[in-house]
Design a protein around this motif. Structure first.
Motif, PDB file in Angstrom:
ATOM      1  N   LEU A 185      18.380  19.036  57.586  1.00  0.00           N
ATOM      2  CA  LEU A 185      19.206  17.834  57.654  1.00  0.00           C
ATOM      3  C   LEU A 185      20.665  18.036  57.276  1.00  0.00           C
ATOM      4  O   LEU A 185      21.453  17.093  57.357  1.00  0.00           O
ATOM      5  CB  LEU A 185      18.608  16.752  56.740  1.00  0.00           C
ATOM      6  CG  LEU A 185      17.236  16.238  57.126  1.00  0.00           C
ATOM      7  CD1 LEU A 185      16.692  15.323  56.037  1.00  0.00           C
ATOM      8  CD2 LEU A 185      17.298  15.507  58.449  1.00  0.00           C
ATOM      9  N   LYS A 186      21.070  19.241  56.873  1.00  0.00           N
ATOM     10  CA  LYS A 186      22.412  19.433  56.331  1.00  0.00           C
ATOM     11  C   LYS A 186      23.535  19.129  57.322  1.00  0.00           C
ATOM     12  O   LYS A 186      24.629  18.777  56.909  1.00  0.00           O
ATOM     13  CB  LYS A 186      22.572  20.831  55.763  1.00  0.00           C
ATOM     14  CG  LYS A 186      22.515  21.945  56.763  1.00  0.00           C
ATOM     15  CD  LYS A 186      22.613  23.279  56.059  1.00  0.00           C
ATOM     16  CE  LYS A 186      22.427  24.405  57.054  1.00  0.00           C
ATOM     17  NZ  LYS A 186      22.392  25.690  56.366  1.00  0.00           N
ATOM     18  N   ASP A 187      23.273  19.201  58.623  1.00  0.00           N
ATOM     19  CA  ASP A 187      24.310  18.867  59.599  1.00  0.00           C
ATOM     20  C   ASP A 187      24.560  17.361  59.679  1.00  0.00           C
ATOM     21  O   ASP A 187      25.541  16.930  60.256  1.00  0.00           O
ATOM     22  CB  ASP A 187      23.955  19.414  60.981  1.00  0.00           C
ATOM     23  CG  ASP A 187      22.674  18.831  61.541  1.00  0.00           C
ATOM     24  OD1 ASP A 187      21.756  18.549  60.741  1.00  0.00           O
ATOM     25  OD2 ASP A 187      22.590  18.656  62.770  1.00  0.00           O
ATOM     26  N   LYS A 188      23.713  16.561  59.066  1.00  0.00           N
ATOM     27  CA  LYS A 188      23.866  15.106  59.066  1.00  0.00           C
ATOM     28  C   LYS A 188      24.610  14.605  57.834  1.00  0.00           C
ATOM     29  O   LYS A 188      24.867  13.414  57.703  1.00  0.00           O
ATOM     30  CB  LYS A 188      22.503  14.437  59.166  1.00  0.00           C
ATOM     31  CG  LYS A 188      21.765  14.809  60.441  1.00  0.00           C
ATOM     32  CD  LYS A 188      20.626  13.887  60.713  1.00  0.00           C
ATOM     33  CE  LYS A 188      19.845  14.286  61.933  1.00  0.00           C
ATOM     34  NZ  LYS A 188      20.569  14.264  63.172  1.00  0.00           N
ATOM     35  N   GLY A 189      24.948  15.484  56.882  1.00  0.00           N
ATOM     36  CA  GLY A 189      25.695  15.092  55.689  1.00  0.00           C
ATOM     37  C   GLY A 189      25.027  15.600  54.429  1.00  0.00           C
ATOM     38  O   GLY A 189      24.255  16.550  54.451  1.00  0.00           O
ATOM     39  N   ASP A 220      21.526  18.225  47.800  1.00  0.00           N
ATOM     40  CA  ASP A 220      22.277  19.384  48.307  1.00  0.00           C
ATOM     41  C   ASP A 220      21.918  20.653  47.537  1.00  0.00           C
ATOM     42  O   ASP A 220      22.782  21.397  47.084  1.00  0.00           O
ATOM     43  CB  ASP A 220      23.780  19.132  48.265  1.00  0.00           C
ATOM     44  CG  ASP A 220      24.212  18.080  49.269  1.00  0.00           C
ATOM     45  OD1 ASP A 220      23.533  17.934  50.297  1.00  0.00           O
ATOM     46  OD2 ASP A 220      25.236  17.401  49.017  1.00  0.00           O
ATOM     47  N   SER A 221      20.636  20.884  47.340  1.00  0.00           N
ATOM     48  CA  SER A 221      20.076  22.060  46.663  1.00  0.00           C
ATOM     49  C   SER A 221      20.341  22.104  45.159  1.00  0.00           C
ATOM     50  O   SER A 221      20.172  23.132  44.531  1.00  0.00           O
ATOM     51  CB  SER A 221      20.565  23.357  47.312  1.00  0.00           C
ATOM     52  OG  SER A 221      20.146  23.395  48.663  1.00  0.00           O
ATOM     53  N   LYS A 274      10.835  10.907  52.369  1.00  0.00           N
ATOM     54  CA  LYS A 274      11.018  12.333  52.106  1.00  0.00           C
ATOM     55  C   LYS A 274      12.469  12.662  51.795  1.00  0.00           C
ATOM     56  O   LYS A 274      12.758  13.418  50.879  1.00  0.00           O
ATOM     57  CB  LYS A 274      10.541  13.151  53.320  1.00  0.00           C
ATOM     58  CG  LYS A 274      10.736  14.642  53.203  1.00  0.00           C
ATOM     59  CD  LYS A 274       9.873  15.249  52.124  1.00  0.00           C
ATOM     60  CE  LYS A 274      10.039  16.770  52.121  1.00  0.00           C
ATOM     61  NZ  LYS A 274       9.347  17.370  51.001  1.00  0.00           N
ATOM     62  N   ALA A 275      13.401  12.119  52.567  1.00  0.00           N
ATOM     63  CA  ALA A 275      14.802  12.490  52.393  1.00  0.00           C
ATOM     64  C   ALA A 275      15.730  11.396  52.887  1.00  0.00           C
ATOM     65  O   ALA A 275      15.348  10.555  53.700  1.00  0.00           O
ATOM     66  CB  ALA A 275      15.093  13.785  53.142  1.00  0.00           C
ATOM     67  N   VAL A 276      16.962  11.461  52.380  1.00  0.00           N
ATOM     68  CA  VAL A 276      18.038  10.581  52.827  1.00  0.00           C
ATOM     69  C   VAL A 276      19.257  11.462  53.055  1.00  0.00           C
ATOM     70  O   VAL A 276      19.584  12.303  52.209  1.00  0.00           O
ATOM     71  CB  VAL A 276      18.370   9.509  51.761  1.00  0.00           C
ATOM     72  CG1 VAL A 276      19.553   8.669  52.179  1.00  0.00           C
ATOM     73  CG2 VAL A 276      17.173   8.640  51.473  1.00  0.00           C
TER      74      VAL A 276
END
Length: 75
Positions: free
Chosen positions: A13-17, A38-39, A57-59
């Motif tokens: 998902l990192k390319d989405k922000g 962000d890790s 799961k994630a945002v």
């Protein structure tokens, strides 16, 4: 996307922000589970378990606008 560890989730998902996600402990609603943002691990307190109970799961968040506060001097 379920059953992914936090590294795989963040990479997907990192390319989405900026990404806040839970790991397997959150999915299993372990009471001390947390978010990984962000890790970077955010500590504990059970917020991961709350997200897991809601099947979240994630945002991912992306933006450039500043956040306005009601009372900037006190903030």
């Amino acid at each position: 996307m379920g059953k992914k560890n936090t590294e795989a989730c963040t990479d997907a998902l990192k390319d989405k922000g900026s990404v806040a996600c839970i790991g397997r402990a959150g999915e299993k609603e372990v009471l001390v589970s947390s978010f990984v943002i962000d890790s970077i691990h955010s500590g504990r307190g059970g917020l991961g378990a709350v997200a897991g109970s809601k099947l979240l799961k994630a945002v991912a968040v992306k933006g450039k606008k500043r956040t306005l506060t009601c009372q900037p001097r006190k903030f």
